[in-house]
Design an enzyme around this catalytic site. Structure first.
Site, PDB file in Angstrom:
ATOM      1  N   ARG A 224       9.305 -40.634   4.431  1.00 57.13           N
ATOM      2  CA  ARG A 224      10.870 -40.574   4.414  1.00 57.13           C
ATOM      3  C   ARG A 224      11.868 -39.414   4.619  1.00 57.13           C
ATOM      4  NH1 ARG A 224      11.388 -45.904   5.803  1.00 57.13           N
ATOM      5  NH2 ARG A 224      12.964 -46.259   4.644  1.00 57.13           N
ATOM      6  N   GLU A 253      20.997 -41.519   9.268  1.00 58.12           N
ATOM      7  CA  GLU A 253      20.109 -41.709  10.801  1.00 58.12           C
ATOM      8  C   GLU A 253      21.062 -43.141  11.290  1.00 58.12           C
ATOM      9  OE1 GLU A 253      15.823 -43.710  10.276  1.00 58.12           O
ATOM     10  OE2 GLU A 253      15.667 -42.207   9.907  1.00 58.12           O
ATOM     11  N   HIS A 272      12.837 -42.546  14.801  1.00 55.03           N
ATOM     12  CA  HIS A 272      12.463 -43.680  13.758  1.00 55.03           C
ATOM     13  C   HIS A 272      11.503 -44.612  14.792  1.00 55.03           C
ATOM     14  CE1 HIS A 272      12.807 -45.350   9.567  1.00 55.03           C
ATOM     15  NE2 HIS A 272      11.573 -45.150  10.175  1.00 55.03           N
TER      16      HIS A 272
END
Length: 319
Positions: A224, A253, A272
């Site tokens: 994370r 993000e 990601h």
């Protein structure tokens, strides 16, 4: 008897729920409409798992779904005190992302050890410059996070000949406890973050931690984003405290074009995507439909999250 109301916090492309025709009253919501639709829902599918809408809408008035499923491994974007305290069952997409993420980490280890970023840069410049790479076999790695992602990373790295120390919250059998992390990280060639976001992992990788690493070490985070204090990582890489890093997850993000991370020497950035392989959305849909069928039949659900811990407890961890 009417079909259960299944509310979907939607994102494009939508999930494939055709098998539930005639067995669920499927309704769709977005961040703006979720709060108003929640009281009518028996179950909620969080397909837009990058949204904070559930955490923001859940404390409102009216009844709440008996079951919430998120199409992601992490649940930190959903949890709020009211959801944690409720009787609602929360499940995640455990079983979908572990192998792809592990393959991505193995690819990063090989790419960084063999200095492929420099090779690609030199090719673009049409420059021939001989260099020596590092051997991966015989290296030592620490994987932080003893859940299914961390365990799959460990298996693949073992296949490359890497000696791996797996670190979890609690020491058990072949898993080290959190108290061992500093000692292990100080000797590691690779440190890999694969932990869920909890109070104990938030800002875990900070200036103090980066100061423990060997000058030749490399750091990878696929867990994370909020586990890393990004400013501290930037400073450590500029000071060359260790050899390099790779980030696939970030606190905010998408990463904006003005972020200082783009220009940090020795840092590889990916958007990601470590767990996303061709067909992953179809696999998420299939998993959810199978879980819905179990739920509708009154059978126990897999992947039940301990809402106070923030993750699905491992079967070898005592309650």
């Amino acid at each position: 008897m009417p079909d259960p109301v299944l509310l979907v916090l939607d994102a494009e492309p939508s999930p494939r729920l055709g098998r539930l025709t005639g067995r669920a009253d499927v309704r769709y919501a977005n961040a703006a409409t979720l709060a108003g639709l929640l009281p009518a829902a028996d179950a909620l599918l969080v397909w837009d798992f990058a949204s904070d809408a559930v955490r923001e809408a859940w404390p409102g008035p009216g009844r709440r779904p008996r079951w919430v499923h998120t199409a992601s491994a992490g649940v930190d974007r959903l949890l709020c005190p009211e959801l944690v305290a409720s009787d609602t069952v929360l499940t995640n997409a455990r079983g979908i992302f572990e192998r792809p993420i592990a393959e991505y980490v193995a690819g990063l280890v090989l790419a960084m050890a063999k200095d492929l970023p420099t090779t690609l840069a030199l090719q673009r410049e049409r420059r021939w410059r001989h260099r020596e790479g590092q051997q991966v076999a015989g290296a030592r790695a620490v994987v932080v996070g003893a859940g299914p992602v961390g365990r799959e990373i460990t298996r693949l790295l073992h296949g490359l000949g890497v000696t791996v120390a797996l670190v979890g919250r609690t020491a058990r059998r072949t898993i080290h406890g959190a108290a061992d992390l500093d000692r292990l990280a100080a000797r590691a060639d690779w440190v890999i973050g694969a932990a869920p976001l909890t109070e104990s992992t938030r800002s875990l990788f900070d200036s103090r931690f980066f100061g423990l690493l060997q000058p030749s070490a490399r750091f990878i985070n696929v867990g994370r984003g909020a586990s890393v204090v990004q400013a501290d990582l930037v400073d450590a890489l500029h000071r060359r405290w260790f050899a390099g890093a790779a980030l696939d997850v970030f606190e905010d993000e998408p990463l904006g074009p003005d972020s200082p991370l783009w220009d940090v020497p020795g840092l590889l950035i990916s958007p990601h995507l470590s767990g996303d392989t061709v067909g992953w959305r179809d696999r998420l849909s299939e998993q959810f439909v199978a879980m819905y069928e179990r739920w509708a039949s009154g059978e126990p659900l897999p992947n039940v999250v301990d809402k106070r811990r923030g993750y699905v407890p491992s079967s070898d961890l005592d309650a």
